[in-house]
Write an enzyme that holds these catalytic residues in place. Structure first.
Site, PDB file in Angstrom:
ATOM      1  N   TYR A  69       0.802  -1.170  -0.087  1.00 59.74           N
ATOM      2  CA  TYR A  69      -0.264  -0.233   0.258  1.00 59.74           C
ATOM      3  C   TYR A  69       0.987   1.024  -0.380  1.00 59.74           C
ATOM      4  CZ  TYR A  69      -4.409  -2.560  -0.170  1.00 59.74           C
ATOM      5  OH  TYR A  69      -5.208  -3.218  -0.264  1.00 59.74           O
ATOM      6  N   GLN A 116     -15.328   3.343  -6.868  1.00 63.56           N
ATOM      7  CA  GLN A 116     -15.062   2.580  -6.078  1.00 63.56           C
ATOM      8  C   GLN A 116     -13.530   2.548  -5.724  1.00 63.56           C
ATOM      9  OE1 GLN A 116     -16.220  -1.475  -7.499  1.00 63.56           O
ATOM     10  NE2 GLN A 116     -16.810  -0.558  -9.100  1.00 63.56           N
ATOM     11  N   HIS A 151     -14.641   2.228  -0.905  1.00 60.77           N
ATOM     12  CA  HIS A 151     -13.560   1.205  -0.557  1.00 60.77           C
ATOM     13  C   HIS A 151     -12.870   2.056   0.179  1.00 60.77           C
ATOM     14  CE1 HIS A 151     -15.434  -1.833  -3.791  1.00 60.77           C
ATOM     15  NE2 HIS A 151     -16.055  -1.406  -2.869  1.00 60.77           N
ATOM     16  N   ASN A 277     -17.240   2.480 -20.608  1.00 62.11           N
ATOM     17  CA  ASN A 277     -15.988   1.820 -20.419  1.00 62.11           C
ATOM     18  C   ASN A 277     -15.094   1.452 -22.129  1.00 62.11           C
ATOM     19  OD1 ASN A 277     -14.808  -1.039 -19.843  1.00 62.11           O
ATOM     20  ND2 ASN A 277     -16.260  -1.296 -18.079  1.00 62.11           N
TER      21      ASN A 277
HETATM   22  C1  BV8 Z   1     -18.784  -7.403   1.244  1.00 62.34           C
HETATM   23  C2  BV8 Z   1      -9.099  -2.244  -1.676  1.00 62.34           C
HETATM   24  C3  BV8 Z   1     -20.135  -8.108   2.685  1.00 62.34           C
HETATM   25  C4  BV8 Z   1      -8.338  -3.050  -1.807  1.00 62.34           C
HETATM   26  C5  BV8 Z   1     -11.442  -3.651  -2.862  1.00 62.34           C
HETATM   27  C6  BV8 Z   1     -21.644 -11.579  -4.032  1.00 62.34           C
HETATM   28  C7  BV8 Z   1     -20.968 -11.796  -5.736  1.00 62.34           C
HETATM   29  C8  BV8 Z   1     -19.757 -12.598  -5.339  1.00 62.34           C
HETATM   30  C9  BV8 Z   1     -18.695 -11.827  -4.838  1.00 62.34           C
HETATM   31  C10 BV8 Z   1     -19.621 -11.244  -3.863  1.00 62.34           C
HETATM   32  C11 BV8 Z   1     -20.575 -11.200  -4.182  1.00 62.34           C
HETATM   33  N1  BV8 Z   1     -21.137 -10.179  -2.333  1.00 62.34           N
HETATM   34  C12 BV8 Z   1     -19.413 -10.512  -1.758  1.00 62.34           C
HETATM   35  C13 BV8 Z   1     -18.880 -10.488  -2.524  1.00 62.34           C
HETATM   36  C14 BV8 Z   1     -17.280 -11.082  -2.017  1.00 62.34           C
HETATM   37  C15 BV8 Z   1     -16.292 -10.015  -3.110  1.00 62.34           C
HETATM   38  C16 BV8 Z   1     -16.353  -9.561  -3.994  1.00 62.34           C
HETATM   39  O1  BV8 Z   1     -17.438  -8.632  -5.486  1.00 62.34           O
HETATM   40  N2  BV8 Z   1     -15.708 -10.870  -5.052  1.00 62.34           N
HETATM   41  C17 BV8 Z   1     -15.631 -10.304  -5.878  1.00 62.34           C
HETATM   42  C18 BV8 Z   1     -14.038 -10.142  -7.282  1.00 62.34           C
HETATM   43  C19 BV8 Z   1     -15.619 -12.390  -6.717  1.00 62.34           C
HETATM   44  N3  BV8 Z   1     -17.081  -8.831  -2.218  1.00 62.34           N
HETATM   45  C20 BV8 Z   1     -16.222  -8.420  -1.122  1.00 62.34           C
HETATM   46  O2  BV8 Z   1     -15.980  -8.599  -0.163  1.00 62.34           O
HETATM   47  C21 BV8 Z   1     -17.285  -6.934  -0.687  1.00 62.34           C
HETATM   48  N4  BV8 Z   1     -17.043  -6.408   0.758  1.00 62.34           N
HETATM   49  O3  BV8 Z   1     -19.082  -8.321   0.185  1.00 62.34           O
HETATM   50  O4  BV8 Z   1     -19.216  -7.435   2.640  1.00 62.34           O
HETATM   51  C22 BV8 Z   1     -21.070  -6.830   2.536  1.00 62.34           C
HETATM   52  C23 BV8 Z   1     -21.479  -6.615   2.310  1.00 62.34           C
HETATM   53  C24 BV8 Z   1     -22.957  -5.331   2.201  1.00 62.34           C
HETATM   54  C25 BV8 Z   1     -23.002  -5.632   3.346  1.00 62.34           C
HETATM   55  C26 BV8 Z   1     -22.734  -6.143   3.747  1.00 62.34           C
HETATM   56  C27 BV8 Z   1     -21.627  -7.308   4.009  1.00 62.34           C
HETATM   57  C28 BV8 Z   1     -15.943  -5.405  -0.050  1.00 62.34           C
HETATM   58  C29 BV8 Z   1     -15.458  -5.384  -1.969  1.00 62.34           C
HETATM   59  C30 BV8 Z   1     -14.071  -3.954  -1.619  1.00 62.34           C
HETATM   60  C31 BV8 Z   1     -12.666  -5.160  -1.804  1.00 62.34           C
HETATM   61  N5  BV8 Z   1     -11.655  -4.278  -2.487  1.00 62.34           N
HETATM   62  N6  BV8 Z   1     -10.136  -2.674  -3.421  1.00 62.34           N
HETATM   63  C32 BV8 Z   1      -7.682  -2.739  -3.212  1.00 62.34           C
HETATM   64  O5  BV8 Z   1      -7.832  -2.820  -4.344  1.00 62.34           O
HETATM   65  O6  BV8 Z   1      -6.239  -2.780  -2.168  1.00 62.34           O
HETATM   66  S1  BV8 Z   1     -12.235  -3.971  -4.700  1.00 62.34           S
HETATM   67  C33 BV8 Z   1     -11.258  -3.685  -5.580  1.00 62.34           C
HETATM   68  O7  BV8 Z   1     -12.308  -3.923  -7.441  1.00 62.34           O
HETATM   69  C34 BV8 Z   1     -10.905  -1.669  -6.062  1.00 62.34           C
HETATM   70  O8  BV8 Z   1     -11.910  -1.166  -4.937  1.00 62.34           O
HETATM   71  C35 BV8 Z   1     -11.721  -1.524  -8.119  1.00 62.34           C
HETATM   72  O9  BV8 Z   1     -12.219  -0.466  -8.136  1.00 62.34           O
HETATM   73  C36 BV8 Z   1     -12.764  -1.971  -7.439  1.00 62.34           C
HETATM   74  C37 BV8 Z   1     -13.305  -2.617  -8.956  1.00 62.34           C
HETATM   75  O10 BV8 Z   1     -12.722  -3.053  -9.950  1.00 62.34           O
HETATM   76  P1  BV8 Z   1     -12.439  -2.052 -11.210  1.00 62.34           P
HETATM   77  O11 BV8 Z   1     -13.022  -0.714 -10.300  1.00 62.34           O
HETATM   78  O12 BV8 Z   1     -13.913  -2.572 -11.663  1.00 62.34           O
HETATM   79  O13 BV8 Z   1     -11.309  -2.953 -11.829  1.00 62.34           O
HETATM   80  P2  BV8 Z   1     -11.470  -3.438 -13.105  1.00 62.34           P
HETATM   81  O14 BV8 Z   1     -10.107  -3.412 -13.217  1.00 62.34           O
HETATM   82  O15 BV8 Z   1     -12.180  -4.956 -12.283  1.00 62.34           O
HETATM   83  O16 BV8 Z   1     -11.511  -3.031 -13.851  1.00 62.34           O
HETATM   84  C38 BV8 Z   1     -11.403  -1.589 -14.084  1.00 62.34           C
HETATM   85  C39 BV8 Z   1     -12.439  -1.857 -15.838  1.00 62.34           C
HETATM   86  O17 BV8 Z   1     -12.339   0.045 -16.724  1.00 62.34           O
HETATM   87  C40 BV8 Z   1     -12.695  -2.674 -16.919  1.00 62.34           C
HETATM   88  O18 BV8 Z   1     -14.250  -2.416 -17.490  1.00 62.34           O
HETATM   89  C41 BV8 Z   1     -11.955  -1.917 -18.120  1.00 62.34           C
HETATM   90  O19 BV8 Z   1     -12.319  -2.419 -19.435  1.00 62.34           O
HETATM   91  C42 BV8 Z   1     -12.359  -0.378 -17.770  1.00 62.34           C
HETATM   92  N7  BV8 Z   1     -11.383   0.650 -18.124  1.00 62.34           N
HETATM   93  C43 BV8 Z   1      -9.572   0.411 -18.117  1.00 62.34           C
HETATM   94  N8  BV8 Z   1      -9.528   1.905 -18.716  1.00 62.34           N
HETATM   95  C44 BV8 Z   1     -10.272   2.969 -19.269  1.00 62.34           C
HETATM   96  C45 BV8 Z   1     -11.353   1.869 -18.520  1.00 62.34           C
HETATM   97  N9  BV8 Z   1     -12.870   2.196 -18.411  1.00 62.34           N
HETATM   98  C46 BV8 Z   1     -12.952   3.739 -19.332  1.00 62.34           C
HETATM   99  N10 BV8 Z   1     -11.793   4.169 -18.978  1.00 62.34           N
HETATM  100  C47 BV8 Z   1     -10.594   3.763 -19.682  1.00 62.34           C
HETATM  101  N11 BV8 Z   1      -9.217   4.803 -19.766  1.00 62.34           N
END
Ligand code: BV8
Ligand code: ZN
Length: 304
Positions: A69, A116, A151, A277
């Site tokens: 971090y 996020q 986040h 996106n």
């Molecule tokens: C929780 C901090 C319980 C740390 C992050 C349901 C189904 C499946 C799984 C789960 C579910 N519910 C919960 C889960 C578990 C989990 C989860 O979702 N897992 C997934 C991965 C399977 N979720 C959690 O644990 C969450 N907590 O659910 O608690 C709860 C909830 C509610 C109420 C009570 C209890 C906590 C999630 C937060 C985790 N922390 N980050 C760190 O990063 O060091 S997550 C991390 O992912 C970042 O925060 C990030 O922002 C976030 C999302 O990713 P994206 O921002 O979308 O980034 P990514 O690279 O994936 O995509 C980028 C996009 O940009 C791409 O599409 C690309 O094409 C596009 N792009 C690129 N360049 C450009 C562009 N678009 C436009 N212009 C450009 N120039």
């Protein structure tokens, strides 16, 4: 029906919407040089999120997580808000909001902005407008209240003992992090910093117990929301999503929950969804609008 990419139709939807919510992900900051998570050179492609972005990972190896971090804090500090951050921040300027979103009800101005991202670039874009005199003291205060960093922020620390929360752009947070590995090094091969030399509450390495809030000497953790932790602002977000007539989704793969479910929540209540996106993303075939390309161009162009 396939999503429309007609700018005129989108502008008509924007002009008639009484409530608009913006949801951003790492793609919003890609144009500022901050790595995304799941793209070709994404962070979670090279590193293991279980080791680096969970409370369990922190308990197991706080030294590796702090070095991870620390280098991301520095990347975020060196980054500058891009045109998309600045455009979204400009929606907090009353005259701009009035011109682009004329139907917004008064208590929905400026639109709720959920990010996020924890790089604080959206906050810095607002601060830049304030420094330029384009946002008054009152307007930036309201704008920051309407910005939810769900986040957390990499510039926040939380004490694991007294729970004191501190926001600081200072770096390094302790001498031992000053010479840490560059970002991208494998977690295994970073040096082992003793717990006592990691960031401590009150900023000094701690030799004796104290129960003073904010200077107890406890081990600090990064103020971000890890996997398995509850994101911030969910109550307000849920309330607002219920009434959203338009959700604008910028630069997210829509894979991380609960943010990934926001599109469906809005659509289920007959709201419209517009996705900006670089590539196709989860669920965008159900969106009403889809604009592919770098958001620092597409988002800005569409409102010209
Ligand atoms: C929780 C901090 C319980 C740390 C992050 C349901 C189904 C499946 C799984 C789960 C579910 N519910 C919960 C889960 C578990 C989990 C989860 O979702 N897992 C997934 C991965 C399977 N979720 C959690 O644990 C969450 N907590 O659910 O608690 C709860 C909830 C509610 C109420 C009570 C209890 C906590 C999630 C937060 C985790 N922390 N980050 C760190 O990063 O060091 S997550 C991390 O992912 C970042 O925060 C990030 O922002 C976030 C999302 O990713 P994206 O921002 O979308 O980034 P990514 O690279 O994936 O995509 C980028 C996009 O940009 C791409 O599409 C690309 O094409 C596009 N792009 C690129 N360049 C450009 C562009 N678009 C436009 N212009 C450009 N120039
Ligand atoms: Zn403390």
């Amino acid at each position: 029906m396939a999503p429309s990419s007609d700018p005129q139709a989108f502008r008509a939807a924007i002009k008639s919407a009484k409530t608009v919510i913006i949801l951003a992900g790492a793609g919003l900051s890609a144009g500022s040089g901050i790595p995304t998570y799941r793209g070709a050179d994404g962070l979670w492609i090279k590193q293991d999120p279980k080791k680096l972005a969970t409370p369990e990972g922190f308990k197991a190896d706080a030294s590796a997580i702090w070095q991870f971090y620390h280098s991301r804090r520095d990347t975020c500090l060196q980054a500058q808000p891009n045109a998309a951050h600045t455009f979204l921040a400009s929606l907090s300027i009353p005259s701009v909001c009035e011109r682009l979103l004329p139907s917004l009800s008064d208590n929905e101005k400026p639109p709720l902005f959920i990010t996020q991202n924890f790089d604080s670039l959206s906050t810095r874009a607002l601060e830049a407008l304030h420094e330029e005199g384009k946002l008054s003291d009152e307007e930036i205060k309201i704008a920051k209240e309407r910005l939810i960093e769900m986040h957390g922020s990499v510039f926040r620390t939380i004490c694991t003992d007294c729970k004191h929360v501190k926001f600081t752009y200072d770096t390094p947070l302790c001498p031992a992090l000053a010479s840490t590995e560059e970002e991208g090094g494998d977690v295994e091969d970073v040096k082992k910093i003793p717990l006592a030399e990691l960031p401590r509450c009150g900023g000094t390495s701690w030799n004796g117990r104290s129960n003073r809030y904010g200077s107890c000497g406890g081990l600090l953790r990064p103020g971000v929301v890890w996997f398995g932790e509850v994101p911030e602002g969910l109550g307000e977000i849920a309330r607002k999503l219920n009434w959203a007539e338009l959700l604008i989704v910028v630069g997210t793969s829509s894979l991380v929950h609960p943010a990934a479910s926001f599109q469906k929540t809005v659509r289920d209540r007959r709201g419209k969804v517009a996705v900006f996106n670089l590539n196709r993303s989860e669920g965008d075939d159900l969106a009403d609008f889809l604009f592919l390309g770098p958001c620092e161009e597409t988002l800005v162009d569409i409102f010209q």
